[in-house]
Design a protein around this motif. Structure first.
Motif, PDB file in Angstrom:
ATOM      1  N   ASP A 114       0.808  -1.219   0.000  1.00  0.00           N
ATOM      2  CA  ASP A 114       0.000   0.000   0.000  1.00  0.00           C
ATOM      3  C   ASP A 114       0.841   1.269   0.000  1.00  0.00           C
ATOM      4  OD1 ASP A 114      -2.394  -1.402   0.017  1.00  0.00           O
ATOM      5  OD2 ASP A 114      -2.674  -1.225   2.186  1.00  0.00           O
ATOM      6  N   GLU A 115       1.921   1.288   0.763  1.00  0.00           N
ATOM      7  CA  GLU A 115       2.739   2.496   0.862  1.00  0.00           C
ATOM      8  C   GLU A 115       3.295   2.894  -0.506  1.00  0.00           C
ATOM      9  OE1 GLU A 115       6.487   4.356   3.366  1.00  0.00           O
ATOM     10  OE2 GLU A 115       6.154   2.205   3.448  1.00  0.00           O
ATOM     11  N   LYS A 116       3.840   1.947  -1.240  1.00  0.00           N
ATOM     12  CA  LYS A 116       4.403   2.244  -2.566  1.00  0.00           C
ATOM     13  C   LYS A 116       3.282   2.614  -3.541  1.00  0.00           C
ATOM     14  CE  LYS A 116       8.088   2.191  -3.865  1.00  0.00           C
ATOM     15  NZ  LYS A 116       9.031   3.321  -3.994  1.00  0.00           N
ATOM     16  N   TYR A 117       2.165   1.898  -3.487  1.00  0.00           N
ATOM     17  CA  TYR A 117       1.043   2.214  -4.378  1.00  0.00           C
ATOM     18  C   TYR A 117       0.528   3.629  -4.093  1.00  0.00           C
ATOM     19  CZ  TYR A 117      -3.186   1.647  -7.156  1.00  0.00           C
ATOM     20  OH  TYR A 117      -4.175   1.805  -8.092  1.00  0.00           O
ATOM     21  N   GLN A 118       0.423   3.994  -2.821  1.00  0.00           N
ATOM     22  CA  GLN A 118      -0.032   5.338  -2.462  1.00  0.00           C
ATOM     23  C   GLN A 118       0.950   6.388  -2.962  1.00  0.00           C
ATOM     24  OE1 GLN A 118      -3.118   6.155  -0.962  1.00  0.00           O
ATOM     25  NE2 GLN A 118      -2.447   8.102  -1.829  1.00  0.00           N
ATOM     26  N   GLN A 119       2.249   6.093  -2.902  1.00  0.00           N
ATOM     27  CA  GLN A 119       3.242   7.022  -3.440  1.00  0.00           C
ATOM     28  C   GLN A 119       3.023   7.228  -4.941  1.00  0.00           C
ATOM     29  OE1 GLN A 119       7.068   5.352  -2.541  1.00  0.00           O
ATOM     30  NE2 GLN A 119       6.873   5.729  -0.355  1.00  0.00           N
ATOM     31  N   MET A 120       2.651   6.168  -5.639  1.00  0.00           N
ATOM     32  CA  MET A 120       2.368   6.286  -7.077  1.00  0.00           C
ATOM     33  C   MET A 120       1.164   7.189  -7.299  1.00  0.00           C
ATOM     34  SD  MET A 120       2.933   2.406  -8.417  1.00  0.00           S
ATOM     35  CE  MET A 120       4.335   1.463  -7.851  1.00  0.00           C
ATOM     36  N   LEU A 121       0.116   6.994  -6.499  1.00  0.00           N
ATOM     37  CA  LEU A 121      -1.082   7.834  -6.624  1.00  0.00           C
ATOM     38  C   LEU A 121      -0.761   9.296  -6.302  1.00  0.00           C
ATOM     39  CD1 LEU A 121      -3.774   5.556  -4.915  1.00  0.00           C
ATOM     40  CD2 LEU A 121      -3.256   5.777  -7.362  1.00  0.00           C
ATOM     41  N   ASP A 122       0.036   9.526  -5.260  1.00  0.00           N
ATOM     42  CA  ASP A 122       0.429  10.890  -4.889  1.00  0.00           C
ATOM     43  C   ASP A 122       1.255  11.548  -5.992  1.00  0.00           C
ATOM     44  OD1 ASP A 122      -0.878  10.516  -2.483  1.00  0.00           O
ATOM     45  OD2 ASP A 122       0.960  10.160  -1.333  1.00  0.00           O
ATOM     46  N   SER A 123       2.102  10.765  -6.646  1.00  0.00           N
ATOM     47  CA  SER A 123       2.928  11.291  -7.739  1.00  0.00           C
ATOM     48  C   SER A 123       2.064  11.671  -8.934  1.00  0.00           C
ATOM     49  CB  SER A 123       3.990  10.257  -8.138  1.00  0.00           C
ATOM     50  OG  SER A 123       4.870  10.005  -7.062  1.00  0.00           O
ATOM     51  N   ILE A 124       1.078  10.850  -9.236  1.00  0.00           N
ATOM     52  CA  ILE A 124       0.135  11.146 -10.326  1.00  0.00           C
ATOM     53  C   ILE A 124      -0.595  12.450 -10.023  1.00  0.00           C
ATOM     54  CG2 ILE A 124      -2.051  10.390 -11.377  1.00  0.00           C
ATOM     55  CD1 ILE A 124      -0.956   7.464 -10.965  1.00  0.00           C
ATOM     56  N   LYS A 125      -1.074  12.564  -8.790  1.00  0.00           N
ATOM     57  CA  LYS A 125      -1.814  13.760  -8.379  1.00  0.00           C
ATOM     58  C   LYS A 125      -0.935  15.011  -8.438  1.00  0.00           C
ATOM     59  CE  LYS A 125      -4.727  15.528  -4.687  1.00  0.00           C
ATOM     60  NZ  LYS A 125      -5.331  15.264  -3.383  1.00  0.00           N
ATOM     61  N   SER A 126       0.310  14.905  -7.978  1.00  0.00           N
ATOM     62  CA  SER A 126       1.178  16.090  -7.940  1.00  0.00           C
ATOM     63  C   SER A 126       1.525  16.600  -9.337  1.00  0.00           C
ATOM     64  CB  SER A 126       2.449  15.811  -7.137  1.00  0.00           C
ATOM     65  OG  SER A 126       3.329  14.985  -7.852  1.00  0.00           O
ATOM     66  N   LEU A 127       1.472  15.712 -10.326  1.00  0.00           N
ATOM     67  CA  LEU A 127       1.736  16.121 -11.710  1.00  0.00           C
ATOM     68  C   LEU A 127       0.449  16.442 -12.480  1.00  0.00           C
ATOM     69  CD1 LEU A 127       4.539  13.547 -12.592  1.00  0.00           C
ATOM     70  CD2 LEU A 127       4.805  16.022 -12.303  1.00  0.00           C
ATOM     71  N   ASN A 128      -0.681  16.365 -11.801  1.00  0.00           N
ATOM     72  CA  ASN A 128      -1.991  16.628 -12.418  1.00  0.00           C
ATOM     73  C   ASN A 128      -2.230  15.776 -13.659  1.00  0.00           C
ATOM     74  OD1 ASN A 128      -2.827  18.684 -10.545  1.00  0.00           O
ATOM     75  ND2 ASN A 128      -1.339  20.026 -11.546  1.00  0.00           N
ATOM     76  N   ILE A 129      -1.837  14.507 -13.583  1.00  0.00           N
ATOM     77  CA  ILE A 129      -2.088  13.592 -14.703  1.00  0.00           C
ATOM     78  C   ILE A 129      -3.536  13.140 -14.599  1.00  0.00           C
ATOM     79  CG2 ILE A 129      -1.448  11.407 -15.788  1.00  0.00           C
ATOM     80  CD1 ILE A 129       1.353  11.755 -14.506  1.00  0.00           C
ATOM     81  N   PRO A 130      -4.340  13.373 -15.636  1.00  0.00           N
ATOM     82  CA  PRO A 130      -5.752  12.976 -15.587  1.00  0.00           C
ATOM     83  C   PRO A 130      -5.909  11.465 -15.365  1.00  0.00           C
ATOM     84  CG  PRO A 130      -5.318  14.378 -17.486  1.00  0.00           C
ATOM     85  CD  PRO A 130      -3.990  14.015 -16.904  1.00  0.00           C
ATOM     86  N   GLU A 131      -6.918  11.090 -14.596  1.00  0.00           N
ATOM     87  CA  GLU A 131      -7.175   9.675 -14.317  1.00  0.00           C
ATOM     88  C   GLU A 131      -7.328   8.857 -15.590  1.00  0.00           C
ATOM     89  OE1 GLU A 131     -10.046   8.329 -11.482  1.00  0.00           O
ATOM     90  OE2 GLU A 131      -9.543   9.925 -10.074  1.00  0.00           O
ATOM     91  N   LYS A 132      -7.995   9.421 -16.595  1.00  0.00           N
ATOM     92  CA  LYS A 132      -8.231   8.655 -17.828  1.00  0.00           C
ATOM     93  C   LYS A 132      -6.925   8.346 -18.558  1.00  0.00           C
ATOM     94  CE  LYS A 132      -9.182  12.672 -20.702  1.00  0.00           C
ATOM     95  NZ  LYS A 132     -10.104  13.354 -21.548  1.00  0.00           N
ATOM     96  N   GLU A 133      -5.847   9.084 -18.242  1.00  0.00           N
ATOM     97  CA  GLU A 133      -4.533   8.792 -18.818  1.00  0.00           C
ATOM     98  C   GLU A 133      -3.702   7.905 -17.897  1.00  0.00           C
ATOM     99  OE1 GLU A 133      -2.377  12.302 -19.999  1.00  0.00           O
ATOM    100  OE2 GLU A 133      -4.179  13.219 -20.834  1.00  0.00           O
TER     101      GLU A 133
END
Length: 136
Positions: A114-133
């Motif tokens: 979970d910790e690594k997966y959450q880091q991936m989600l946080d990284s996606i969010k910080s770069l404003n990468i749209p969910e559909k991408e």
């Protein structure tokens, strides 16, 4: 098996014995790994052991997964170097993608907690990468 892989497995076993191992509670979605690498949310690098970067390790299954979150936090310090081109390991991208996109709890694999997966989600969010991408 490389020295890095052996030490990692020993650390994981010790954590599990202490009841401090990774958890697998976050529901997972498959990630667009090639896009996340291209956008800088995720870095698949050579492994890093006690003696530094193991850039001579050519096995496609031997790598580190470093997120943008890790690079920004740089704790431990070597993770801050994870975005440098000389540490990228393109040969391992396909294997890493397979492991990441088959992680528990709902996708089956137990290598990405979970910790690594959450880091991936946080990284996606910080770069404003749209969910559909970001997600497949």
């Amino acid at each position: 098996m490389t020295d890095f892989k052996n030490k990692t497995m020993i650390k994981l076993i010790d954590l599990l014995k202490e009841g401090r191992g990774p958890t697998f509670n976050i529901e997972r979605k498959k990630l667009n790994i090639p896009l996340l690498i291209k956008k800088g949310a995720l870095f698949i690098t050579y492994p890093h052991g006690d003696d530094g970067w193991e850039t001579n390790d050519e096995e496609d299954w031997s790598y580190s997964i470093i997120t943008l979150f890790n690079v920004k936090e740089a704790n431990p310090k070597w993770q801050g170097e994870g975005s440098k081109p000389e540490y990228q390991k393109p040969k391992a991208y396909k294997h890493a993608e397979k492991v990441i996109n088959s992680s528990k709890p709902n996708l089956g694999n137990s290598e990405i907690g979970d910790e690594k997966y959450q880091q991936m989600l946080d990284s996606i969010k910080s770069l404003n990468i749209p969910e559909k991408e970001a997600f497949l």
